[in-house]
Design a protein around this motif. Structure first.
Motif, PDB file in Angstrom:
ATOM      1  N   GLY A 277       0.754  -1.337  -0.103  1.00 36.34           N
ATOM      2  CA  GLY A 277       0.061   0.101   0.178  1.00 36.34           C
ATOM      3  C   GLY A 277       0.827   1.156   0.113  1.00 36.34           C
ATOM      4  N   GLU A 278       1.939   1.341   0.633  1.00 40.79           N
ATOM      5  CA  GLU A 278       2.745   2.213   0.947  1.00 40.79           C
ATOM      6  C   GLU A 278       3.388   2.525  -0.299  1.00 40.79           C
ATOM      7  OE1 GLU A 278       3.404   4.675   2.825  1.00 40.79           O
ATOM      8  OE2 GLU A 278       2.842   3.943   4.835  1.00 40.79           O
ATOM      9  N   ALA A 279       3.971   1.529  -1.183  1.00 37.59           N
ATOM     10  CA  ALA A 279       4.543   1.751  -2.429  1.00 37.59           C
ATOM     11  C   ALA A 279       3.674   2.298  -3.557  1.00 37.59           C
ATOM     12  CB  ALA A 279       4.922   0.264  -2.901  1.00 37.59           C
ATOM     13  N   ASP A 284       5.891   4.033  -6.152  1.00 33.94           N
ATOM     14  CA  ASP A 284       6.958   3.245  -6.231  1.00 33.94           C
ATOM     15  C   ASP A 284       6.793   2.222  -7.262  1.00 33.94           C
ATOM     16  OD1 ASP A 284       9.594   1.958  -5.874  1.00 33.94           O
ATOM     17  OD2 ASP A 284       9.651   2.126  -4.006  1.00 33.94           O
ATOM     18  N   LEU A 285       6.881   2.342  -8.238  1.00 34.94           N
ATOM     19  CA  LEU A 285       6.510   1.236  -9.488  1.00 34.94           C
ATOM     20  C   LEU A 285       7.312   0.172  -9.330  1.00 34.94           C
ATOM     21  CD1 LEU A 285       5.347   3.383 -12.631  1.00 34.94           C
ATOM     22  CD2 LEU A 285       4.113   2.657 -10.505  1.00 34.94           C
ATOM     23  N   ALA A 396      -2.888   3.255  -7.427  1.00 38.01           N
ATOM     24  CA  ALA A 396      -1.425   3.999  -8.252  1.00 38.01           C
ATOM     25  C   ALA A 396      -1.910   4.571  -9.450  1.00 38.01           C
ATOM     26  CB  ALA A 396      -0.678   2.792  -8.582  1.00 38.01           C
ATOM     27  N   ALA A 397      -2.888   3.890 -10.238  1.00 37.78           N
ATOM     28  CA  ALA A 397      -3.368   4.611 -11.461  1.00 37.78           C
ATOM     29  C   ALA A 397      -4.097   6.000 -11.208  1.00 37.78           C
ATOM     30  CB  ALA A 397      -4.082   3.821 -12.252  1.00 37.78           C
ATOM     31  N   LEU A 398      -4.846   5.935 -10.441  1.00 39.97           N
ATOM     32  CA  LEU A 398      -5.560   7.089 -10.027  1.00 39.97           C
ATOM     33  C   LEU A 398      -4.518   8.244  -9.457  1.00 39.97           C
ATOM     34  CD1 LEU A 398      -8.573   5.518  -8.338  1.00 39.97           C
ATOM     35  CD2 LEU A 398      -8.727   6.947 -10.212  1.00 39.97           C
ATOM     36  N   LEU A 411      -7.036   2.922  -1.952  1.00 40.72           N
ATOM     37  CA  LEU A 411      -6.160   2.817  -1.101  1.00 40.72           C
ATOM     38  C   LEU A 411      -6.808   2.090   0.030  1.00 40.72           C
ATOM     39  CD1 LEU A 411      -3.250   5.197  -0.747  1.00 40.72           C
ATOM     40  CD2 LEU A 411      -3.042   2.645  -1.582  1.00 40.72           C
ATOM     41  N   ARG A 412      -7.803   2.649   0.703  1.00 36.74           N
ATOM     42  CA  ARG A 412      -8.331   2.232   1.862  1.00 36.74           C
ATOM     43  C   ARG A 412      -9.067   0.953   1.586  1.00 36.74           C
ATOM     44  NH1 ARG A 412      -9.479   7.787   2.506  1.00 36.74           N
ATOM     45  NH2 ARG A 412     -11.892   7.584   1.416  1.00 36.74           N
TER      46      ARG A 412
END
Length: 425
Positions: A277-279, A284-285, A396-398, A411-412
């Motif tokens: 989740g942090e990545a 951080d791909l 990540a995309a959003l 994320l949530r």
């Protein structure tokens, strides 16, 4: 107060930092020495560059995305034993030969110890190539984000910031204020470990020779409105690189709110994130790729797939071959090739795999195609509704699309699915 430096000058660095930063030499002496050390800009023949790179051999590729990238960089050696780097553009790039030559000659007049200087070019037929000094010690991205033994020392990070500021200031003083896609992959290290700014980013970046940016992760806000790189865009990207140097992580600032950069939990319902989740939050791909590669296809277990006898006999081998080729390309970070192979697998339609959608989603993100990445992440969730990976990739995309609120919600959701999975496993 009272500092008369230019915007990018580093003369105001505090002197009490750990590690010293050597003072810059006299500019006149520097430039004189640099002109003496390097040959004048020249045009090379395609045969000379083929010979220097062993026929553009795959083993001489040094660019990040390998032979499937639109523009590939090779290492090579001239007959006089000078080591060079050769950037070979896609054949559809730079259709106007005169425009390419003018641009290359202008950049080729620059000579500075903070640059990986442009030595020459080649413009024969459809071929468009640039020749620069070879920098053997990798990119800042490799040393800053992918270190294995120890992180880059603080004094070295400051030196990189100083040299980068000097390089941009020098270019601006010579009438080249625009720099395209300024990021940690554009900073390379010479034989002595000194940071240099690649001159490739000084070339205009499109088929029509105008000033565009190509990497959404480093896109300044005004670029989204105008579609053009400006001197202010370069300042923004310089600030992004300073953030990278300070944190040791790539954090596109336009995608991350202040409370995240400060490490503050946001709101009463804030949920601590897992490393994955942090990545996704940091964009951080590389870290996401490592997670997907290690996970493999374990989460595909239980996905219902009906296969008819005809599919087994006529299409199964083709399907499995496409998937296998995609997995090899994904493992080797050849993301354009992975997209192509996974698309063949999906289009055949005999099997459904949320992991393939997830891998193609990340490949799209790596190729600066966030909308396509979001579509695939949503497809993965349709196949496997409570799969946390799908939600995280949507986040990540959003973030890449600048949709902060929706990304935080994804994320949530991903964190909730992951916590439930961990609780039941």
């Amino acid at each position: 107060m009272g500092c008369r430096c230019s915007k990018l000058s580093a003369c105001c660095w505090s002197s009490d930092q750990n590690g010293s930063i050597p003072a810059a030499d006299n500019d006149e002496n520097e430039e004189k020495g640099e002109v003496d050390d390097l040959p004048a800009f020249r045009e090379y023949s395609i045969e000379t560059l083929k010979m220097a790179t062993s026929g553009f051999a795959v083993e001489n590729i040094v660019s990040e995305h390998g032979e499937k990238a639109p523009n590939v960089v090779y290492k090579g050696k001239l007959e006089n034993q000078r080591r060079i780097a050769v950037k070979r553009f896609n054949r559809s790039a730079w259709p106007d030969a005169r425009q390419f030559l003018e641009e290359a000659r202008a950049v080729g007049q620059l000579r500075n110890h903070t640059l990986a200087n442009l030595l020459g070019c080649c413009c024969e037929g459809d071929e468009r190539l640039l020749v620069t000094e070879f920098m053997p010690n990798d990119t800042l991205a490799k040393h800053l984000f992918h270190w294995e033994a120890q992180p880059m020392k603080w004094a070295m990070r400051l030196r990189v910031a100083l040299h980068l500021a000097e390089a941009l200031e020098y270019c601006t003083s010579k009438g080249r204020a625009l720099y395209h896609d300024l990021n940690a992959y554009r900073i390379v290290f010479d034989d002595d470990g000194n940071p240099r700014l690649s001159c490739f980013g000084l070339m205009k970046n499109s088929r029509d020779g105008k000033s565009y940016s190509t990497n959404l992760a480093f896109t300044p806000p005004e670029y989204l409105r105008t579609g053009r790189v400006t001197p202010e865009s370069v300042m923004y990207s310089f600030g992004t690189l300073l953030l990278d140097l300070l944190s040791g992580k790539h954090i596109p600032p336009s995608h991350v709110p202040s409370h995240v950069l400060m490490g503050i939990l946001h709101g009463a319902d804030a949920v601590p994130l897992s490393p994955l989740g942090e990545a996704c939050l940091r964009m951080d791909l590389t870290a996401i790729h490592e997670v997907l590669e290690k996970l493999g296809y374990r989460d595909d277990e239980g996905v219902a797939t009906e296969l008819s006898f005809q599919m087994w006999t006529n299409q199964m081998q083709e399907t499995l071959t496409s998937k296998k080729k995609g997995d090899v390309a994904f493992r080797h970070k050849e993301f354009r090739a992975a997209i192509e192979c996974y698309t063949q697998f999906i289009d055949i339609g005999t099997m459904v795999s949320p992991t393939v959608y997830a891998r193609r989603s990340l490949s799209y993100l790596m190729s600066d195609m966030p909308q396509e990445a979001l579509n695939d992440a949503m497809q993965a969730q349709m196949v496997s509704p409570i799969w946390h990976i799908a939600s995280y990739l949507q986040a990540a995309a959003l973030f890449a699309l600048g949709k902060e609120d929706q990304a935080q919600a994804a994320l949530r959701e991903g964190s909730e699915h992951e916590n439930k999975k961990n609780a039941t496993s």
